[in-house]
Motif scaffolding. Sequence first.
Motif, PDB file in Angstrom:
ATOM      1  N   UNK A 132      21.265   1.146 -11.355  1.00  0.00           N
ATOM      2  CA  UNK A 132      20.015   0.978 -12.110  1.00  0.00           C
ATOM      3  C   UNK A 132      18.847   1.324 -11.198  1.00  0.00           C
ATOM      4  N   UNK A 133      18.331   2.555 -11.266  1.00  0.00           N
ATOM      5  CA  UNK A 133      17.230   2.930 -10.377  1.00  0.00           C
ATOM      6  C   UNK A 133      15.927   2.237 -10.769  1.00  0.00           C
ATOM      7  N   UNK A 134      15.102   1.968  -9.765  1.00  0.00           N
ATOM      8  CA  UNK A 134      13.778   1.387 -10.014  1.00  0.00           C
ATOM      9  C   UNK A 134      12.845   1.832  -8.903  1.00  0.00           C
ATOM     10  N   UNK A 135      11.608   2.136  -9.264  1.00  0.00           N
ATOM     11  CA  UNK A 135      10.576   2.439  -8.279  1.00  0.00           C
ATOM     12  C   UNK A 135       9.357   1.594  -8.601  1.00  0.00           C
ATOM     13  N   UNK A 136       8.794   0.958  -7.579  1.00  0.00           N
ATOM     14  CA  UNK A 136       7.628   0.100  -7.759  1.00  0.00           C
ATOM     15  C   UNK A 136       6.377   0.967  -7.718  1.00  0.00           C
ATOM     16  N   UNK A 137       5.663   1.013  -8.815  1.00  0.00           N
ATOM     17  CA  UNK A 137       4.431   1.800  -8.888  1.00  0.00           C
ATOM     18  C   UNK A 137       3.233   0.885  -8.620  1.00  0.00           C
ATOM     19  N   UNK A 138       2.465   1.258  -7.588  1.00  0.00           N
ATOM     20  CA  UNK A 138       2.824   2.285  -6.613  1.00  0.00           C
ATOM     21  C   UNK A 138       3.328   1.658  -5.311  1.00  0.00           C
ATOM     22  N   UNK A 139       3.326   0.300  -5.300  1.00  0.00           N
ATOM     23  CA  UNK A 139       3.677  -0.427  -4.094  1.00  0.00           C
ATOM     24  C   UNK A 139       3.959  -1.878  -4.465  1.00  0.00           C
ATOM     25  N   UNK A 140       4.760  -2.552  -3.649  1.00  0.00           N
ATOM     26  CA  UNK A 140       5.068  -3.965  -3.885  1.00  0.00           C
ATOM     27  C   UNK A 140       3.809  -4.789  -4.149  1.00  0.00           C
ATOM     28  N   UNK A 141       2.748  -4.516  -3.392  1.00  0.00           N
ATOM     29  CA  UNK A 141       1.514  -5.313  -3.525  1.00  0.00           C
ATOM     30  C   UNK A 141       0.853  -5.195  -4.886  1.00  0.00           C
ATOM     31  N   UNK A 142       1.203  -4.168  -5.665  1.00  0.00           N
ATOM     32  CA  UNK A 142       0.654  -4.075  -7.018  1.00  0.00           C
ATOM     33  C   UNK A 142       0.999  -5.317  -7.831  1.00  0.00           C
ATOM     34  N   UNK A 143       2.186  -5.866  -7.604  1.00  0.00           N
ATOM     35  CA  UNK A 143       2.607  -7.067  -8.330  1.00  0.00           C
ATOM     36  C   UNK A 143       1.680  -8.245  -8.051  1.00  0.00           C
ATOM     37  N   UNK A 144       1.067  -8.262  -6.879  1.00  0.00           N
ATOM     38  CA  UNK A 144       0.192  -9.375  -6.503  1.00  0.00           C
ATOM     39  C   UNK A 144      -1.124  -9.354  -7.266  1.00  0.00           C
ATOM     40  N   UNK A 145      -1.465  -8.201  -7.834  1.00  0.00           N
ATOM     41  CA  UNK A 145      -2.676  -8.096  -8.643  1.00  0.00           C
ATOM     42  C   UNK A 145      -2.441  -8.576 -10.075  1.00  0.00           C
ATOM     43  N   UNK A 181      -6.383   3.852  -0.961  1.00  0.00           N
ATOM     44  CA  UNK A 181      -6.491   3.071  -2.199  1.00  0.00           C
ATOM     45  C   UNK A 181      -5.184   2.464  -2.675  1.00  0.00           C
ATOM     46  N   UNK A 182      -4.114   2.598  -1.928  1.00  0.00           N
ATOM     47  CA  UNK A 182      -2.854   1.938  -2.297  1.00  0.00           C
ATOM     48  C   UNK A 182      -3.069   0.424  -2.323  1.00  0.00           C
ATOM     49  N   UNK A 183      -2.277  -0.306  -3.106  1.00  0.00           N
ATOM     50  CA  UNK A 183      -2.492  -1.756  -3.239  1.00  0.00           C
ATOM     51  C   UNK A 183      -2.592  -2.501  -1.912  1.00  0.00           C
ATOM     52  N   UNK A 184      -1.712  -2.214  -0.957  1.00  0.00           N
ATOM     53  CA  UNK A 184      -1.768  -2.931   0.324  1.00  0.00           C
ATOM     54  C   UNK A 184      -3.031  -2.598   1.095  1.00  0.00           C
ATOM     55  N   UNK A 185      -3.499  -1.355   0.992  1.00  0.00           N
ATOM     56  CA  UNK A 185      -4.723  -0.961   1.692  1.00  0.00           C
ATOM     57  C   UNK A 185      -5.931  -1.692   1.109  1.00  0.00           C
ATOM     58  N   UNK A 186      -5.946  -1.851  -0.198  1.00  0.00           N
ATOM     59  CA  UNK A 186      -7.055  -2.566  -0.839  1.00  0.00           C
ATOM     60  C   UNK A 186      -7.046  -4.037  -0.424  1.00  0.00           C
TER      61      UNK A 186
END
Length: 233
Positions: A132-145, A181-186
């Motif tokens: 079951x493939x999955x890719x986090x768009x665009x980064x793990x930290x997006x979930x924190x938002x 502008x990636x989630x972790x950078x923000x």
Amino acid sequence: MLLWGALSMNNFVEVYAIVEGPTEAKFIKEVLAPYLGTKHVFISGIIASKPGQKGGDIRFDRFKNDIGRQLKQRADIYVTQFVDFYGIHEWPEYAAICELVPHTAKAEKFCSTTLTAIQGHFPKHDAERRFIPYVCMHEFEALLFSDTTKLANHLGVDPEQTERIVKSCGEPECINNSSETAPSKRIKNLNARYGKTSTGITIAQAIGIDTMREQCPLFDAWLIKLENLTPLH
């Protein structure tokens, strides 16, 4: 009683998730696994192997080998992956995927391409059903938002700052993909002391999987697939 126990165990499925680094492995162990466990899905994170590599080097060959190893070792388990789209260096059809809009099209193409590639490399191991493939768009930290107030509180900033980021992008999984502008950078721009494996997991625990699912449709769709898996025999 013993018969009931034997039958109930047959309702569980095991999933091995190949992840890029310690943050994702810790997220699966401490946040996602307890949640899915209540739904009869046992998930374990395995860091993609590469000597001296702690994460962030997302190349298909690195993941392919570990996915194949798990598919070969046991025929009664499923395999998935948890990778950030941000930071990918080499992947099948990556250039074509990057040209797609919106982010949902990128994720769909990424997953279908990955599944096809894994099937091609491991044709004898039922990858079509078991991977079951999955890719986090665009980064793990997006979930924190997913909860801008809790995120802001843990970072020690005004919630308007985190809310403004989500509003400017549309939703957490749309927070974009550049080195600025990636989630972790923000998040780092809001609090330079942010640590992925420490603060990031603490924030994820505070927010909870249900809130992440509400705000992140791609993440939710992945979990729906995992929850709907049936035992392999």
